[in-house]
Design an enzyme around this catalytic site. Structure first.
Site, short mmCIF file in Angstrom:
data_model
loop_
_atom_site.label_atom_id
_atom_site.label_comp_id
_atom_site.label_asym_id
_atom_site.label_seq_id
_atom_site.Cartn_x
_atom_site.Cartn_y
_atom_site.Cartn_z
CG LEU A 114 -1.83 -1.23 1.34
CD1 LEU A 114 -2.67 -1.13 2.61
CD2 LEU A 114 -2.73 -1.36 0.12
N GLY A 168 -1.63 6.60 -2.24
CA GLY A 168 -2.83 6.57 -3.09
C GLY A 168 -3.88 5.64 -2.49
CG HIS A 169 -3.17 1.39 -2.20
ND1 HIS A 169 -1.84 1.15 -2.39
CD2 HIS A 169 -3.82 0.76 -3.22
CE1 HIS A 169 -1.67 0.41 -3.47
NE2 HIS A 169 -2.85 0.17 -4.00
CD GLN A 195 -5.58 -7.76 -11.23
OE1 GLN A 195 -6.55 -8.03 -10.51
NE2 GLN A 195 -5.14 -6.52 -11.34
CB SER A 217 2.34 -1.43 -5.79
OG SER A 217 1.18 -1.03 -5.10
O1 PAF Z 1 -6.26 -1.91 -8.84
C1 PAF Z 1 -5.89 -2.96 -8.29
O2 PAF Z 1 -5.07 -2.96 -7.37
C2 PAF Z 1 -6.49 -4.28 -8.75
O3 PAF Z 1 -6.67 -4.29 -10.13
C3 PAF Z 1 -7.79 -4.65 -8.02
C4 PAF Z 1 -8.89 -3.65 -8.32
C5 PAF Z 1 -7.55 -4.70 -6.53
C6 PAF Z 1 -8.27 -6.03 -8.47
O4 PAF Z 1 -7.34 -7.01 -8.20
#
Ligand code: PAF
Length: 287
Positions: free
Chosen positions: A38, A41-42, A66, A192
């Protein structure tokens, strides 16, 4: 507000039980989905969720579906303890850290959620299957958390647009809350992956923000030709020795329809560039 001790939940069913109880107690639920490691931004998303919602759930899950086979799933930065400390400092109620089997009980033989056209352009063109992985995992997280609100940053602008479309198409009751992109003091968009930039590459990466700002200045001075605006940003980035541009495009901020010739008065420029082997994305509203 009294001090909240963030609780770690690793089990998907336990998260569902927690969410059910929160709704039974008439609390609104805010979800902040993340892949961990994190940064500020998070934390801006978590703080916004804390302001708006009775209960805040942060998920920390590096989602394998993904990532493409040649991408950085195995080396994606992870630091669970540091994440916990940050989530605790923002007073979230729950940090959800599921295992892969929890979210994909049937492995690759899964049910997929896919937003067609929007998922195949821009980043989707160079990362086939990426957005299908994102929309599938976010659907699972929305269902498990029963979130009233889910918070996403505009840094991942295409992701945000796709997720808005997804909840609209599926009639999902969660409201997607967009939050502004956060930059370092020198303009680099927070990500990140920035930790993987060498000092030299990091310096070169500043050209992304500079290129976007130059294109915006040109737009604001009256230029409406897509090629000229894109060329302006490209010239700034392409001279960096370790920059490999994947795309620079101008699109409608709502639909992401690309403007190839004349650009109207509302538009966003989006780009993806590999700098020293690290893939970075950035964007800027031109108006
Ligand atoms: O933006 C991200 O960190 C990822 O794409 C998410 C939305 C957590 C999905 O894994």
């Amino acid at each position: 507000m009294s001090d909240i001790k963030t609780r770690i939940i690793r089990d998907a069913k336990e998260l569902s039980r927690f969410a059910k109880q929160a709704h039974y107690d008439h609390k609104t639920i805010g979800l902040v989905p993340t892949m961990g490691y994190l940064h500020e931004g998070h934390l801006s998303l978590i703080r916004a969720a804390r302001e708006k919602c009775g209960v805040v759930i942060v998920s920390d899950f590096v989602n394998p579906t993904q990532f493409g086979p040649k991408e950085d799933y195995a080396t994606y930065p992870r630091d669970e303890q540091a994440d916990y400390d940050k989530v605790q400092s923002c007073q979230a109620d729950v940090l959800f850290i599921p295992g892969v089997d929890d979210l994909y009980p049937n492995g690759q033989d899964s049910t997929w959620v896919e937003v067609n056209r929007l998922g195949s352009i821009l980043c989707g063109a160079s990362r086939p299957g990426h957005f299908r992985g994102v929309t599938t995992v976010v659907t699972k997280l929305l269902l498990l958390s029963q979130a009233d609100y889910a918070f996403f940053g505009e840094k991942d602008y295409q992701q945000l647009t796709i997720l808005r479309r997804m909840v609209q198409d599926l009639g999902c009751p969660t409201e997607i809350v967009p939050m502004p992109l956060v930059r370092e003091h020198d303009g680099l968009a927070l990500s990140s992956r920035n930790v993987r930039l060498s000092p030299e590459a990091r310096l070169q990466a500043l050209s992304l923000n500079r290129g976007l700002k130059k294109a915006r200045a040109m737009f604001q001075a009256g230029c409406r030709k897509a090629d000229d605006l894109i060329g302006e940003a490209q010239a700034e980035i392409a001279i960096q020795p370790d920059a490999e541009i994947q795309y620079i495009s101008i699109a409608d901020p709502d639909t992401l329809d690309l403007f190839l010739d004349k650009v109207p008065d509302r538009a966003i420029m989006l780009l993806a560039v590999k700098v020293g082997g690290v893939r970075l994305i950035d964007n800027m509203h031109l108006d």
